[in-house]
Design an enzyme around this catalytic site. Structure first.
Site, PDB file in Angstrom:
ATOM      1  N   LYS A   1     -10.416  -3.230  -4.552  1.00 36.87           N
ATOM      2  CA  LYS A   1     -11.134  -1.990  -4.936  1.00 36.87           C
ATOM      3  C   LYS A   1     -10.302  -0.801  -5.406  1.00 36.87           C
ATOM      4  O   LYS A   1     -10.962   0.175  -5.983  1.00 36.87           O
ATOM      5  CB  LYS A   1     -11.907  -1.668  -3.414  1.00 36.87           C
ATOM      6  CG  LYS A   1     -12.928  -2.544  -2.841  1.00 36.87           C
ATOM      7  CD  LYS A   1     -13.112  -2.132  -1.451  1.00 36.87           C
ATOM      8  CE  LYS A   1     -13.982  -3.132  -0.727  1.00 36.87           C
ATOM      9  NZ  LYS A   1     -13.614  -3.145   0.707  1.00 36.87           N
TER      10      LYS A   1
ATOM     11  N   LYS B   1       0.887  -1.439   0.099  1.00 34.21           N
ATOM     12  CA  LYS B   1      -0.155   0.003  -0.073  1.00 34.21           C
ATOM     13  C   LYS B   1       0.764   1.251  -0.103  1.00 34.21           C
ATOM     14  O   LYS B   1       0.417   2.145  -0.478  1.00 34.21           O
ATOM     15  CB  LYS B   1      -0.873  -0.002   1.115  1.00 34.21           C
ATOM     16  CG  LYS B   1      -2.182  -1.153   0.946  1.00 34.21           C
ATOM     17  CD  LYS B   1      -3.217  -0.740   2.145  1.00 34.21           C
ATOM     18  CE  LYS B   1      -4.236  -1.869   1.929  1.00 34.21           C
ATOM     19  NZ  LYS B   1      -5.462  -1.501   2.937  1.00 34.21           N
TER      20      LYS B   1
ATOM     21  N   LYS C   1      -4.194  -9.433  -7.243  1.00 32.32           N
ATOM     22  CA  LYS C   1      -5.349  -9.685  -6.688  1.00 32.32           C
ATOM     23  C   LYS C   1      -6.618  -8.767  -7.195  1.00 32.32           C
ATOM     24  O   LYS C   1      -6.206  -7.743  -7.348  1.00 32.32           O
ATOM     25  CB  LYS C   1      -5.187  -9.739  -5.051  1.00 32.32           C
ATOM     26  CG  LYS C   1      -4.970  -8.536  -4.219  1.00 32.32           C
ATOM     27  CD  LYS C   1      -5.091  -8.799  -2.982  1.00 32.32           C
ATOM     28  CE  LYS C   1      -5.111  -7.549  -2.109  1.00 32.32           C
ATOM     29  NZ  LYS C   1      -5.286  -7.762  -0.713  1.00 32.32           N
TER      30      LYS C   1
HETATM   31  P1  AMP Z   1     -10.971  -5.354   2.356  1.00 30.84           P
HETATM   32  O1  AMP Z   1     -11.874  -5.007   1.288  1.00 30.84           O
HETATM   33  O2  AMP Z   1      -9.634  -5.325   2.119  1.00 30.84           O
HETATM   34  O3  AMP Z   1     -11.480  -4.765   3.985  1.00 30.84           O
HETATM   35  O4  AMP Z   1     -11.254  -7.061   2.753  1.00 30.84           O
HETATM   36  C1  AMP Z   1     -12.211  -7.449   3.375  1.00 30.84           C
HETATM   37  C2  AMP Z   1     -12.323  -9.033   3.139  1.00 30.84           C
HETATM   38  O5  AMP Z   1     -12.072  -9.550   1.733  1.00 30.84           O
HETATM   39  C3  AMP Z   1     -10.943  -9.532   3.602  1.00 30.84           C
HETATM   40  O6  AMP Z   1     -11.219 -10.874   4.595  1.00 30.84           O
HETATM   41  C4  AMP Z   1     -10.119 -10.039   2.778  1.00 30.84           C
HETATM   42  O7  AMP Z   1      -8.996 -11.114   2.744  1.00 30.84           O
HETATM   43  C5  AMP Z   1     -11.096 -10.471   1.632  1.00 30.84           C
HETATM   44  N1  AMP Z   1     -10.335  -9.938   0.194  1.00 30.84           N
HETATM   45  C6  AMP Z   1     -10.002  -8.721  -0.310  1.00 30.84           C
HETATM   46  N2  AMP Z   1      -9.890  -9.117  -1.690  1.00 30.84           N
HETATM   47  C7  AMP Z   1      -9.722 -10.318  -1.817  1.00 30.84           C
HETATM   48  C8  AMP Z   1      -9.555 -11.102  -3.097  1.00 30.84           C
HETATM   49  N3  AMP Z   1      -9.084 -10.631  -4.138  1.00 30.84           N
HETATM   50  N4  AMP Z   1      -9.615 -12.344  -2.896  1.00 30.84           N
HETATM   51  C9  AMP Z   1     -10.156 -13.219  -1.960  1.00 30.84           C
HETATM   52  N5  AMP Z   1     -10.468 -12.432  -0.698  1.00 30.84           N
HETATM   53  C10 AMP Z   1     -10.358 -11.011  -0.813  1.00 30.84           C
END
Ligand code: AMP
Ligand code: TRP
Length: 333
Positions: free
Chosen positions: A197, A111, A194
């Protein structure tokens, strides 16, 4: 005691990776264990957010989680800034965690990129707050995507050092639940990145608010290679884009990669993408329409969050207070 805790940042519309890697597992687990789910707005401001948008995004994400099937009769759902115990414990953890531990965090490195001198200090201590989120509920299990593995290891290191420093066994180790063929969903444009967002290209991800047409178009345009699908999983080696689409399909059908390849091996991507798009639309369309329905009545979403925060505070405040006592703060009340 068994208790689930997990969190998600209100930094934009949740995408297919959030859903398959995390939220869908949350929905299932709420039937098995006491479950606490949190929209982590304190984490969101570790990177720049528009103050005019943050509250709206927090409510929209809560609506989306409810639409995915988080049931307020079974789970607690609340937003992090409404429960102060998280920050109280996070400060203590910021004094427990070592610089060297945080310096090793790959998410911080990703990040911060080349701009290390200019990112917020909050971004650096982000994992301390995450550890506090989990441990302030004495949670035993944490369902997350694969990218959070290192943060969970750090959570256990912090718990162990807190216990050592205070001569107690106040915090127990936590276990990650990192499950299924979609624990790491990759970008539709680049199988090495990956799904995220923050990716500049909207074509790289499927958002949970996408229309049926948008989903079909994004899948049709998804990067692939010219070979047909293999019949066995070994044939996916060195083919990250093919592996990703097969993994998404497998997760949606609740089977593994091998089962998908038994059915679709030998087919070209044209046919397979059509089946995948249909499957996605059939599962995501109801979520999008339920999210819209919930957002037409923001008062109901807000009252679910208010009630969740009240119950979450009742569990976490005594834990934060006890941690403060163990550290040695004067108790005068
Ligand atoms: P975040 O949007 O970063 O707060 O992520 C929320 C949840 O989604 C967390 O448990 C992350 O590990 C999961 N997550 C985010 N991006 C991915 C992805 N590309 N594949 C699988 N899980 C994800
Ligand atoms: N760091 C997690 C992510 O980016 C979000 C998060 C914050 C979280 N606190 C948590 C996940 C506690 C699980 C438990 O995805």
């Amino acid at each position: 005691m068994q208790r689930i805790f997990s969190g998600i940042q209100p930094t934009g519309v949740p995408h297919l990776g959030n859903y398959l890697g995390a939220v869908r597992n949350w929905v299932r687990l709420q039937h098995e264990m006491e479950s606490i789910y949190c929209v982590v707005d304190l984490h969101a401001i570790t990177q720049p957010q528009d103050p005019k948008e943050l509250a709206k995004q927090t409510r929209e994400l809560a609506a989306s989680l409810l639409a995915c099937g988080i049931d307020p009769a079974k789970s607690l759902l609340f937003h992090q800034s409404a429960v102060h115990a998280h920050v109280r414990l996070a400060w203590i953890f910021t004094c427990v965690a070592r610089m060297g531990w945080l310096n090793r965090m790959t998410q911080f490195k990703d990040k911060a990129g080349k701009d290390r001198e200019n990112v917020s200090t909050g971004l650096f201590i982000y994992p301390n707050l995450m550890a506090a989120d989990i441990l302030v509920y004495h949670a035993s299990h944490v369902p997350v995507g694969d990218d959070q593995r290192q943060h969970l290891e750090l959570t256990n290191d912090i718990a162990q050092k807190f216990n050592f420093d205070t001569g107690t066994e106040f915090f127990k180790p936590v276990e990650g639940l990192i499950q299924g063929p979609a624990a790491r969903v990759m970008s539709l444009r680049d199988g090495a990145k990956k799904m995220s967002k923050s990716d500049a290209s909207a074509q790289s991800r499927i958002d949970l608010t996408d229309s049926a047409d948008e989903i079909a178009l994004k899948i049709r345009r998804a990067k692939t290679d010219p070979e047909p699908l293999p019949s066995e999983t070994e044939g996916l080696e060195g083919r990250p884009e093919a592996r990703n689409l097969v993994g998404i399909y497998a997760a949606l059908q609740d089977v593994d990669h091998a089962a998908v390849l038994r059915e679709h091996g030998g087919k070209g991507f044209g046919d397979f993408k059509k089946s995948l798009a249909d499957l996605l639309v059939s599962q995501l369309d109801p979520i999008a329409s339920e999210t819209r329905r919930l957002l037409a009545d923001p008062g109901t979403v807000d009252s679910i969050l208010r009630e969740g925060a009240r119950k979450a505070a009742a569990i976490s405040t005594p834990v934060a207070e006890e941690a403060e006592r163990l550290v040695g703060f004067l108790q005068v009340g």
